[in-house]
Write an enzyme that holds these catalytic residues in place. Structure first.
Site, PDB file in Angstrom:
ATOM      1  N   GLU A  51       0.807  -1.216   0.000  1.00 49.32           N
ATOM      2  CA  GLU A  51       0.000   0.000   0.000  1.00 49.32           C
ATOM      3  C   GLU A  51       0.844   1.273   0.000  1.00 49.32           C
ATOM      4  OE1 GLU A  51      -3.874  -1.918   2.289  1.00 49.32           O
ATOM      5  OE2 GLU A  51      -2.370  -0.853   3.481  1.00 49.32           O
ATOM      6  N   GLY A  70     -12.482  -3.734   1.424  1.00 50.02           N
ATOM      7  CA  GLY A  70     -13.520  -4.594   0.880  1.00 50.02           C
ATOM      8  C   GLY A  70     -14.679  -3.751   0.385  1.00 50.02           C
ATOM      9  N   ILE A 130     -13.383  -8.846   6.816  1.00 56.97           N
ATOM     10  CA  ILE A 130     -14.771  -9.247   6.589  1.00 56.97           C
ATOM     11  C   ILE A 130     -14.874 -10.147   5.360  1.00 56.97           C
ATOM     12  CG2 ILE A 130     -17.128  -8.448   6.215  1.00 56.97           C
ATOM     13  CD1 ILE A 130     -15.920  -7.714   8.946  1.00 56.97           C
ATOM     14  N   ASP A 169     -11.210  -6.666  -2.690  1.00 56.53           N
ATOM     15  CA  ASP A 169     -12.155  -7.781  -2.614  1.00 56.53           C
ATOM     16  C   ASP A 169     -13.547  -7.203  -2.405  1.00 56.53           C
ATOM     17  OD1 ASP A 169     -12.842  -8.015   0.521  1.00 56.53           O
ATOM     18  OD2 ASP A 169     -10.742  -7.474   0.280  1.00 56.53           O
TER      19      ASP A 169
END
Length: 236
Positions: free
Chosen positions: A12, A78, A153, A198
């Site tokens: 990142e 996410g 998650i 994701d």
């Protein structure tokens, strides 16, 4: 103008560090801070580590030691918006904790005691991010609610429970609200910019490993384009 940039993981921040000039490094409490120039701005880039405590420590040290005029949180997330694909970007319209519950004392779900329910990013940073969107090519970017918690998650049941509490949530991750809360305490402007790695479902562990580098690159690109758009006089 000096800008602090925080990412949790090496993918990142790697592209940002590689693009910096005149870089110098200092390690404090095991966290490396790299100061230099990026997109014509003085910056300090750090990899905080994963989760809210790690992010809070890094943000506090960054602000105390380097006194940035603003803080940008970059990285992966996410996704919760059907119109966004992996690699697309969410710019924070607000940031909330999704795993905080002190509603027994009259607070909103997600609101920490004695803190605002939502942390609102600085208008000039969001404006600069929106100006940068036009240069992203095929990558799509939107403004939206980003929620933070100390969990990865990937459970559809949990996803639905989160959406019940935060129906407008566009993305979830593990550092943004902690960074925003520290910035709020210090009175430092912030914005969170996340690229989707994701879709917060059963495939998320595989998708995350496959796409974290892509998400990190897209988020870093967005940060560099944002820096180019920033007016040096637009601080605090």
């Amino acid at each position: 103008m000096k800008i602090g940039i925080i990412g949790a993981m090496e993918p990142e921040v790697a592209h940002l560090i590689a693009a910096m000039t005149n870089a110098t490094s200092q390690t404090i409490a095991g966290i490396e801070f790299i100061a230099g120039t990026l997109a014509g701005k003085d910056v300090v880039v750090t990899r905080s580590g994963i989760g809210k405590v790690a992010a809070s420590i890094a943000t506090t040290l960054l602000i105390e030691k380097y006194a940035p005029d603003a803080v940008i949180n970059t990285g992966s997330a996410g996704g919760f918006v059907d119109t966004l694909a992996i690699g697309d970007i969410v710019i924070s319209s607000e940031v909330r904790h999704h795993d905080v519950d002190v509603t027994a004392f009259g607070y909103e779900i997600g609101q920490m005691a004695q803190q605002p329910a939502a942390f609102i990013p600085a208008a000039h940073l969001v404006e600069a991010a929106n100006k940068a969107i036009a240069q992203l090519g095929e990558v799509k970017a939107i403004e939206g609610l980003i929620c933070t918690g100390d969990s990865f998650i990937c459970d559809p049941v949990r996803t639905q429970a989160m959406l019940k509490n935060f129906p407008t949530m566009a993305a979830c991750e593990m550092e943004g609200a902690a960074i925003a809360q520290v910035c709020h305490q210090f009175g430092v402007p912030f914005v969170v910019i996340r690229s989707l790695s994701d879709n917060a479902n059963n495939d998320s562990p595989v998708d995350f490993d496959s796409y974290i580098v892509k998400a990190g690159y897209h988020s870093a690109l967005m940060v560099m384009l944002l820096l180019e758009q920033l007016n040096p006089s637009a601080v605090k």
